[in-house]
Design a protein around this motif. Structure first.
Motif, PDB file in Angstrom:
ATOM      1  N   HIS A  82       0.726  -0.946   0.089  1.00  0.00           N
ATOM      2  CA  HIS A  82      -0.235  -0.116   0.311  1.00  0.00           C
ATOM      3  C   HIS A  82       1.043   1.300   0.317  1.00  0.00           C
ATOM      4  CE1 HIS A  82      -3.641   2.380   0.940  1.00  0.00           C
ATOM      5  NE2 HIS A  82      -3.010   2.497   1.655  1.00  0.00           N
ATOM      6  N   SER A  83       1.830   1.844   0.363  1.00  0.00           N
ATOM      7  CA  SER A  83       3.024   2.464   0.776  1.00  0.00           C
ATOM      8  C   SER A  83       3.499   2.829   0.041  1.00  0.00           C
ATOM      9  CB  SER A  83       3.719   2.341   1.548  1.00  0.00           C
ATOM     10  OG  SER A  83       4.799   1.168   1.939  1.00  0.00           O
ATOM     11  N   ARG A  84       3.720   1.704  -1.176  1.00  0.00           N
ATOM     12  CA  ARG A  84       4.314   2.204  -2.779  1.00  0.00           C
ATOM     13  C   ARG A  84       3.130   2.346  -3.930  1.00  0.00           C
ATOM     14  NH1 ARG A  84       7.183  -3.769  -3.536  1.00  0.00           N
ATOM     15  NH2 ARG A  84       7.713  -2.569  -5.565  1.00  0.00           N
ATOM     16  N   LYS A  85       2.416   1.832  -3.264  1.00  0.00           N
ATOM     17  CA  LYS A  85       0.466   2.928  -4.101  1.00  0.00           C
ATOM     18  C   LYS A  85       0.624   1.281  -4.739  1.00  0.00           C
ATOM     19  CE  LYS A  85       0.504   7.419  -4.488  1.00  0.00           C
ATOM     20  NZ  LYS A  85       1.395   7.764  -2.887  1.00  0.00           N
ATOM     21  N   VAL A  86       1.028  -0.109  -4.552  1.00  0.00           N
ATOM     22  CA  VAL A  86       0.471  -1.516  -4.894  1.00  0.00           C
ATOM     23  C   VAL A  86      -0.670  -2.291  -4.697  1.00  0.00           C
ATOM     24  CG1 VAL A  86       1.723  -3.755  -5.859  1.00  0.00           C
ATOM     25  CG2 VAL A  86       3.192  -1.422  -5.978  1.00  0.00           C
ATOM     26  N   GLY A  87      -1.012  -2.273  -5.592  1.00  0.00           N
ATOM     27  CA  GLY A  87      -2.779  -3.475  -4.314  1.00  0.00           C
ATOM     28  C   GLY A  87      -2.421  -4.530  -4.130  1.00  0.00           C
ATOM     29  N   LEU A  88      -3.546  -5.187  -3.540  1.00  0.00           N
ATOM     30  CA  LEU A  88      -3.028  -7.128  -3.220  1.00  0.00           C
ATOM     31  C   LEU A  88      -4.657  -7.297  -4.138  1.00  0.00           C
ATOM     32  CD1 LEU A  88      -2.232  -9.246  -2.214  1.00  0.00           C
ATOM     33  CD2 LEU A  88      -2.150  -8.409  -0.121  1.00  0.00           C
ATOM     34  N   CYS A  89      -4.618  -8.064  -4.253  1.00  0.00           N
ATOM     35  CA  CYS A  89      -5.739  -9.120  -4.949  1.00  0.00           C
ATOM     36  C   CYS A  89      -5.507 -10.382  -4.864  1.00  0.00           C
ATOM     37  CB  CYS A  89      -6.090  -8.697  -6.571  1.00  0.00           C
ATOM     38  SG  CYS A  89      -7.911  -9.212  -6.999  1.00  0.00           S
ATOM     39  N   ILE A  90      -6.813 -10.828  -3.766  1.00  0.00           N
ATOM     40  CA  ILE A  90      -7.050 -11.961  -3.648  1.00  0.00           C
ATOM     41  C   ILE A  90      -8.463 -12.713  -3.909  1.00  0.00           C
ATOM     42  CG2 ILE A  90      -7.293 -14.199  -1.346  1.00  0.00           C
ATOM     43  CD1 ILE A  90      -5.517 -11.383   0.176  1.00  0.00           C
ATOM     44  N   LEU A  91      -7.963 -13.631  -5.206  1.00  0.00           N
ATOM     45  CA  LEU A  91      -9.166 -14.325  -5.078  1.00  0.00           C
ATOM     46  C   LEU A  91     -10.303 -14.930  -5.670  1.00  0.00           C
ATOM     47  CD1 LEU A  91      -6.745 -15.567  -9.092  1.00  0.00           C
ATOM     48  CD2 LEU A  91      -7.904 -13.051  -8.501  1.00  0.00           C
TER      49      LEU A  91
END
Length: 195
Positions: A82-91
């Motif tokens: 989040h701090s790097r403005k990268v998302g996380l998606c769990i299917l």
């Protein structure tokens, strides 16, 4: 860019890894990192995936437990992304996909990680109770020693010119166990540290 990460704990779980890879490709991942390692050991492919991610990308996994075994490790990873403005998606959350790019997704991640950790701890307690009962009844056999069973394979791979890190990846045997197998075969001498 969608970047996938797939992991199974052992090399014997080939079907599980293939299913994860299939699901990540179906989700549209353009780059996928995969490995067969326990979540409590070093995970070089996850580290590589994390280095590869750029602002605006999303790290995609099929299940929450692919990232870690406890709330703290998953939360730290999610916070770092989040701090790097990268998302996380769990299917795989039923028919829903969990996306942490919004505040609701991050809240749900923490709740679900806590539940997953609770379930794991309950499972481990039950397992310990079962082992204690089996020991009391003299029925406990213990886990088959994987490293010893693969010692011949480790030695053969080393003799074929494979590096220790490659042998670890190919066999699923820990680095220390690889060195012990090689030492027992007279192919590696332990390093002694000065006293």
């Amino acid at each position: 860019m969608l970047v996938g990460y797939a992991r199974t704990s052992t090399v014997e779980q080939e079907a599980g890894l293939e299913a994860q890879l299939r699901d990540l490709k179906a989700a549209g991942c353009e780059r996928i990192f995969s490995e067969q390692r326990s979540s409590v050991t070093e995970r070089p492919e996850l580290d590589e995936a994390l280095r590869f991610l750029r602002e605006g990308d999303k790290l995609v996994v099929t299940k929450l437990d692919r990232l870690g075994r406890n709330v703290r490790s998953v939360a730290e990873l999610a916070d770092s992304l989040h701090s790097r403005k990268v998302g996380l998606c769990i299917l795989q959350f039923g028919s829903e996909t969990l996306d942490t790019t919004g505040s609701t997704g991050r809240l749900m991640l923490n709740v679900l990680a806590a539940i997953a950790q609770f379930e794991r701890e309950i499972m481990l307690e039950r397992q310990a109770e079962g082992i204690a009962k089996a020991k009391a009844e003299n029925r406990y056999k213990g886990r088959k020693p994987t490293a010893r069973a693969k010692a011949d394979e480790v030695v053969a791979l080393f003799r074929d010119g494979k590096r220790v890190s490659d042998i670890v990846k190919l066999t699923g045997v820990g680095r220390g166990s690889v060195y012990r197998a090689l030492e027992a075969a007279g192919l590696h001498k332990p390093t002694s540290s000065p006293a």
